[in-house]
Design a protein around this motif. Structure first.
Motif, PDB file in Angstrom:
ATOM      1  N   MET A   1       0.822  -1.206   0.000  1.00 10.36           N
ATOM      2  CA  MET A   1       0.000   0.000   0.000  1.00 10.36           C
ATOM      3  C   MET A   1       0.862   1.265   0.000  1.00 10.36           C
ATOM      4  O   MET A   1       0.565   2.195  -0.764  1.00 10.36           O
ATOM      5  N   PRO A   2       1.936   1.354   0.802  1.00  7.33           N
ATOM      6  CA  PRO A   2       2.781   2.552   0.714  1.00  7.33           C
ATOM      7  C   PRO A   2       3.412   2.728  -0.668  1.00  7.33           C
ATOM      8  O   PRO A   2       3.497   3.846  -1.183  1.00  7.33           O
ATOM      9  N   GLU A   3       3.830   1.628  -1.290  1.00  2.00           N
ATOM     10  CA  GLU A   3       4.384   1.732  -2.642  1.00  2.00           C
ATOM     11  C   GLU A   3       3.336   2.228  -3.625  1.00  2.00           C
ATOM     12  O   GLU A   3       3.609   3.092  -4.455  1.00  2.00           O
ATOM     13  N   PHE A   4       2.127   1.676  -3.518  1.00  2.00           N
ATOM     14  CA  PHE A   4       1.048   2.106  -4.398  1.00  2.00           C
ATOM     15  C   PHE A   4       0.770   3.594  -4.212  1.00  2.00           C
ATOM     16  O   PHE A   4       0.583   4.322  -5.185  1.00  2.00           O
ATOM     17  N   ALA A   5       0.758   4.053  -2.966  1.00  5.96           N
ATOM     18  CA  ALA A   5       0.499   5.471  -2.682  1.00  5.96           C
ATOM     19  C   ALA A   5       1.548   6.361  -3.342  1.00  5.96           C
ATOM     20  O   ALA A   5       1.216   7.383  -3.952  1.00  5.96           O
ATOM     21  N   VAL A   6       2.817   5.981  -3.235  1.00  6.88           N
ATOM     22  CA  VAL A   6       3.893   6.770  -3.848  1.00  6.88           C
ATOM     23  C   VAL A   6       3.749   6.761  -5.367  1.00  6.88           C
ATOM     24  O   VAL A   6       3.797   7.816  -6.012  1.00  6.88           O
ATOM     25  N   LEU A   7       3.563   5.589  -5.947  1.00  3.52           N
ATOM     26  CA  LEU A   7       3.473   5.483  -7.404  1.00  3.52           C
ATOM     27  C   LEU A   7       2.255   6.218  -7.956  1.00  3.52           C
ATOM     28  O   LEU A   7       2.358   6.905  -8.982  1.00  3.52           O
ATOM     29  N   ALA A   8       1.112   6.095  -7.287  1.00  8.08           N
ATOM     30  CA  ALA A   8      -0.090   6.783  -7.754  1.00  8.08           C
ATOM     31  C   ALA A   8       0.091   8.296  -7.675  1.00  8.08           C
ATOM     32  O   ALA A   8      -0.333   9.024  -8.581  1.00  8.08           O
ATOM     33  N   THR A   9       0.739   8.766  -6.616  1.00  4.49           N
ATOM     34  CA  THR A   9       0.993  10.202  -6.467  1.00  4.49           C
ATOM     35  C   THR A   9       1.909  10.698  -7.575  1.00  4.49           C
ATOM     36  O   THR A   9       1.643  11.726  -8.203  1.00  4.49           O
ATOM     37  N   LEU A  10       2.978   9.962  -7.833  1.00  5.59           N
ATOM     38  CA  LEU A  10       3.913  10.361  -8.889  1.00  5.59           C
ATOM     39  C   LEU A  10       3.261  10.289 -10.267  1.00  5.59           C
ATOM     40  O   LEU A  10       3.533  11.127 -11.134  1.00  5.59           O
ATOM     41  N   SER A  11       2.395   9.303 -10.480  1.00  2.17           N
ATOM     42  CA  SER A  11       1.775   9.174 -11.800  1.00  2.17           C
ATOM     43  C   SER A  11       0.873  10.367 -12.114  1.00  2.17           C
ATOM     44  O   SER A  11       0.684  10.701 -13.281  1.00  2.17           O
ATOM     45  N   ASP A  12       0.348  11.008 -11.086  1.00  5.75           N
ATOM     46  CA  ASP A  12      -0.513  12.180 -11.282  1.00  5.75           C
ATOM     47  C   ASP A  12       0.271  13.491 -11.314  1.00  5.75           C
ATOM     48  O   ASP A  12      -0.291  14.532 -11.649  1.00  5.75           O
ATOM     49  N   ALA A  13       1.555  13.440 -10.961  1.00  4.51           N
ATOM     50  CA  ALA A  13       2.381  14.655 -10.899  1.00  4.51           C
ATOM     51  C   ALA A  13       2.867  15.047 -12.297  1.00  4.51           C
ATOM     52  O   ALA A  13       2.971  14.205 -13.197  1.00  4.51           O
ATOM     53  N   GLN A  14       3.181  16.316 -12.446  1.00  6.15           N
ATOM     54  CA  GLN A  14       3.720  16.809 -13.716  1.00  6.15           C
ATOM     55  C   GLN A  14       5.024  16.071 -14.027  1.00  6.15           C
ATOM     56  O   GLN A  14       5.895  15.947 -13.176  1.00  6.15           O
ATOM     57  N   ASP A  15       5.138  15.558 -15.226  1.00 12.52           N
ATOM     58  CA  ASP A  15       6.300  14.784 -15.678  1.00 12.52           C
ATOM     59  C   ASP A  15       6.567  13.568 -14.794  1.00 12.52           C
ATOM     60  O   ASP A  15       7.699  13.091 -14.716  1.00 12.52           O
ATOM     61  N   THR A  16       5.548  13.065 -14.126  1.00 19.97           N
ATOM     62  CA  THR A  16       5.611  11.915 -13.219  1.00 19.97           C
ATOM     63  C   THR A  16       6.760  12.016 -12.213  1.00 19.97           C
ATOM     64  O   THR A  16       7.385  11.018 -11.858  1.00 19.97           O
ATOM     65  N   GLN A  17       6.986  13.233 -11.724  1.00 24.55           N
ATOM     66  CA  GLN A  17       8.023  13.418 -10.710  1.00 24.55           C
ATOM     67  C   GLN A  17       7.639  14.556  -9.769  1.00 24.55           C
ATOM     68  O   GLN A  17       6.824  15.403 -10.118  1.00 24.55           O
ATOM     69  N   MET A  18       8.224  14.533  -8.580  1.00 21.86           N
ATOM     70  CA  MET A  18       8.029  15.635  -7.644  1.00 21.86           C
ATOM     71  C   MET A  18       9.150  15.628  -6.615  1.00 21.86           C
ATOM     72  O   MET A  18       9.854  14.628  -6.463  1.00 21.86           O
ATOM     73  N   ARG A  19       9.300  16.770  -5.966  1.00 21.71           N
ATOM     74  CA  ARG A  19      10.306  16.883  -4.912  1.00 21.71           C
ATOM     75  C   ARG A  19       9.927  15.963  -3.758  1.00 21.71           C
ATOM     76  O   ARG A  19       8.754  15.783  -3.449  1.00 21.71           O
ATOM     77  N   LEU A  20      10.934  15.405  -3.113  1.00 24.96           N
ATOM     78  CA  LEU A  20      10.714  14.521  -1.977  1.00 24.96           C
ATOM     79  C   LEU A  20       9.880  15.231  -0.905  1.00 24.96           C
ATOM     80  O   LEU A  20       8.958  14.649  -0.336  1.00 24.96           O
ATOM     81  N   ARG A  21      10.190  16.492  -0.658  1.00 21.86           N
ATOM     82  CA  ARG A  21       9.453  17.258   0.359  1.00 21.86           C
ATOM     83  C   ARG A  21       7.972  17.375  -0.003  1.00 21.86           C
ATOM     84  O   ARG A  21       7.096  17.231   0.851  1.00 21.86           O
ATOM     85  N   GLU A  22       7.665  17.628  -1.265  1.00 20.30           N
ATOM     86  CA  GLU A  22       6.275  17.719  -1.704  1.00 20.30           C
ATOM     87  C   GLU A  22       5.575  16.366  -1.574  1.00 20.30           C
ATOM     88  O   GLU A  22       4.402  16.297  -1.208  1.00 20.30           O
TER      89      GLU A  22
END
Length: 158
Positions: free
Chosen positions: A42-63
């Motif tokens: 579930m934590p992996e899914f949460a990270v991947l789903a968040t990144l998949s919705d982010a611009q260019d599928t990436q974001m700052r660690l802090r964000e």
């Protein structure tokens, strides 16, 4: 905080226990669904789903840690484990050498895509199959109220 505790009334205590039970059921149901597929936690899914919705599928660690409501240490350790598995990559931020960017890899996207059908079916069975359309606005207001609270003792940003 108040000097005197604002104890819960009986009906409030009953509702609070129901919220806790529902939260445990959701957490366990979603974790079991993802583990049954053998692809993600579930934590992996949460990270991947968040990144998949982010611009260019990436974001700052802090964000990422702010979005997930995780502390920096937990987020950093989770991302490091996922990087070892080839699900994400980490690199220095171009604009700020102190910042770390987390990016979804092709393998991370593949696993997210493979897990999504069972995940959404579990969401539907656990939540939406029991929810009337007319209840959605009230529930949305209630949950948004929880999300908007920022004056809880010990609560802080990532």
């Amino acid at each position: 905080m108040n000097e005197q505790p604002r104890w819960l009334e009986d009906d409030e205590q009953e509702l609070w226990q129901l919220i806790l039970a529902a939260t445990r059921k959701l957490d366990r149901g979603m974790e079991n669904t993802l583990q049954a597929g053998g692809e993600l936690s579930m934590p992996e899914f949460a990270v991947l789903a968040t990144l998949s919705d982010a611009q260019d599928t990436q974001m700052r660690l802090r964000e990422l840690c702010n979005y997930l409501e995780w502390d920096r240490s937990r987020t950093s350790h989770q991302v490091t484990r996922m990087e070892r598995r080839g699900l994400v990559t980490k690199c220095k931020s171009e604009g700020d050498a102190r910042g770390v960017m987390v990016k979804l890899t092709d393998e991370g996207a593949r696993r997210l895509e493979a897990s999504a059908p069972d995940h959404v079916e579990s969401v539907r069975r656990l939540v939406f199959d029991h929810l009337k359309p007319e209840d959605i606005p009230s529930l949305r207001r209630f949950l948004q109220g929880i999300v908007d609270v920022n004056n809880v003792p010990g609560y802080g940003e990532c």
